[in-house]
Motif scaffolding. Sequence first.
Motif, PDB file in Angstrom:
ATOM      1  N   LYS A   6       0.850  -1.191   0.000  1.00  0.00           N
ATOM      2  CA  LYS A   6       0.000   0.000   0.000  1.00  0.00           C
ATOM      3  C   LYS A   6       0.888   1.244   0.000  1.00  0.00           C
ATOM      4  N   LYS A   7       0.577   2.186  -0.864  1.00  0.00           N
ATOM      5  CA  LYS A   7       1.365   3.426  -0.910  1.00  0.00           C
ATOM      6  C   LYS A   7       0.985   4.328   0.268  1.00  0.00           C
ATOM      7  N   ILE A   8       1.995   4.918   0.873  1.00  0.00           N
ATOM      8  CA  ILE A   8       1.755   5.858   1.966  1.00  0.00           C
ATOM      9  C   ILE A   8       2.691   7.053   1.791  1.00  0.00           C
ATOM     10  N   VAL A   9       2.133   8.247   1.877  1.00  0.00           N
ATOM     11  CA  VAL A   9       2.893   9.479   1.651  1.00  0.00           C
ATOM     12  C   VAL A   9       3.155  10.184   2.979  1.00  0.00           C
ATOM     13  N   PHE A  10       4.395  10.595   3.181  1.00  0.00           N
ATOM     14  CA  PHE A  10       4.785  11.429   4.315  1.00  0.00           C
ATOM     15  C   PHE A  10       5.252  12.756   3.729  1.00  0.00           C
ATOM     16  N   CYS A  11       4.440  13.783   3.905  1.00  0.00           N
ATOM     17  CA  CYS A  11       4.697  15.049   3.226  1.00  0.00           C
ATOM     18  C   CYS A  11       5.106  16.147   4.205  1.00  0.00           C
ATOM     19  N   ASP A  12       6.232  16.745   3.935  1.00  0.00           N
ATOM     20  CA  ASP A  12       6.723  17.883   4.707  1.00  0.00           C
ATOM     21  C   ASP A  12       5.776  19.085   4.518  1.00  0.00           C
ATOM     22  N   PHE A  13       5.861  20.034   5.411  1.00  0.00           N
ATOM     23  CA  PHE A  13       4.989  21.219   5.341  1.00  0.00           C
ATOM     24  C   PHE A  13       5.751  22.463   4.880  1.00  0.00           C
ATOM     25  N   ASP A  14       6.669  22.950   5.719  1.00  0.00           N
ATOM     26  CA  ASP A  14       7.391  24.198   5.424  1.00  0.00           C
ATOM     27  C   ASP A  14       8.281  24.067   4.199  1.00  0.00           C
ATOM     28  N   GLY A  15       8.051  24.894   3.192  1.00  0.00           N
ATOM     29  CA  GLY A  15       8.863  24.860   1.988  1.00  0.00           C
ATOM     30  C   GLY A  15       8.465  23.744   1.026  1.00  0.00           C
ATOM     31  N   THR A  16       7.471  22.943   1.425  1.00  0.00           N
ATOM     32  CA  THR A  16       6.982  21.849   0.570  1.00  0.00           C
ATOM     33  C   THR A  16       5.514  22.091   0.258  1.00  0.00           C
ATOM     34  N   ILE A  17       4.648  21.942   1.277  1.00  0.00           N
ATOM     35  CA  ILE A  17       3.233  22.321   1.092  1.00  0.00           C
ATOM     36  C   ILE A  17       3.152  23.836   0.928  1.00  0.00           C
ATOM     37  N   THR A  18       3.959  24.551   1.706  1.00  0.00           N
ATOM     38  CA  THR A  18       4.029  26.011   1.530  1.00  0.00           C
ATOM     39  C   THR A  18       5.203  26.347   0.616  1.00  0.00           C
ATOM     40  N   VAL A  19       5.117  27.485  -0.040  1.00  0.00           N
ATOM     41  CA  VAL A  19       6.169  27.907  -0.968  1.00  0.00           C
ATOM     42  C   VAL A  19       7.433  28.287  -0.200  1.00  0.00           C
ATOM     43  N   ASN A  20       7.258  28.939   0.948  1.00  0.00           N
ATOM     44  CA  ASN A  20       8.418  29.375   1.735  1.00  0.00           C
ATOM     45  C   ASN A  20       8.493  28.597   3.047  1.00  0.00           C
ATOM     46  N   ASP A  21       9.617  28.727   3.725  1.00  0.00           N
ATOM     47  CA  ASP A  21       9.790  28.091   5.029  1.00  0.00           C
ATOM     48  C   ASP A  21       9.235  29.035   6.094  1.00  0.00           C
ATOM     49  N   ASN A  22       8.134  28.636   6.703  1.00  0.00           N
ATOM     50  CA  ASN A  22       7.446  29.516   7.662  1.00  0.00           C
ATOM     51  C   ASN A  22       8.280  29.863   8.882  1.00  0.00           C
ATOM     52  N   ILE A  23       9.007  28.890   9.397  1.00  0.00           N
ATOM     53  CA  ILE A  23       9.812  29.140  10.603  1.00  0.00           C
ATOM     54  C   ILE A  23      10.847  30.219  10.309  1.00  0.00           C
ATOM     55  N   VAL A  24      11.583  30.039   9.211  1.00  0.00           N
ATOM     56  CA  VAL A  24      12.607  31.028   8.841  1.00  0.00           C
ATOM     57  C   VAL A  24      11.956  32.378   8.547  1.00  0.00           C
TER      58      VAL A  24
END
Length: 220
Positions: A6-24
Amino acid sequence: MTTTKKKIVFCDFDGTITVNDNIVAIIKHFKPAGWEQLVEKTISTEISIQEGVGSLFRLLPASMEKEVVEFGIQNAIIREGFAQFVQFCKDSDIEFYVTSGGIDFFVYPLLKSFGIPEDHIYCNKSDFTGEQIEILWPHSCDEHCHNHCGMCKPTIMRKFSTEQYERIIIGDSVTDFEGAKIADTVYSRSHLTEKCNELGIAHTEFQTFFDIIEAMKQKG
């Protein structure tokens, strides 16, 4: 046989789902003294992610909660094709998890409209009750990881056995390095692409989530 996995996706958020890195972006916006050196040391892995991110937010007083939270939410731009990718995963019976080194006060609000169950979103937590902003780490490293990841992606991934799952990671930066090493498939951009090249890890580069949908359709 791999076809039964079964395929399972682990997706990053900052800089991946969002265009920029929110923390930075948050730290850059408020410019507390000493932030630049801490960011450099964290990205270069001279200090751990947990130490780096914890120290960065400790530079900000908790009294700034309202401004920090508002900026974190308003500044973020969602990467093109993300909504379609979430739908593609649903339609294709692919399990989808957000595994984020980001912080709850912006991760949850920004993902709210995409219909992702909250127990499929892993991120760090925040505490504004003291003098400084304190970051809490509810998903820290298991006994197999000693990198002080903060939100440990390999630890989450290990909950899903390689016998049953094809583990797919999508990411861009230092928080994704360890996860990429144990993933079956890697979709990368930015620092993660450089790291994969350096370590000889097979990867597919992407700019938008439409690129990933296309690549996954071709791979079958």
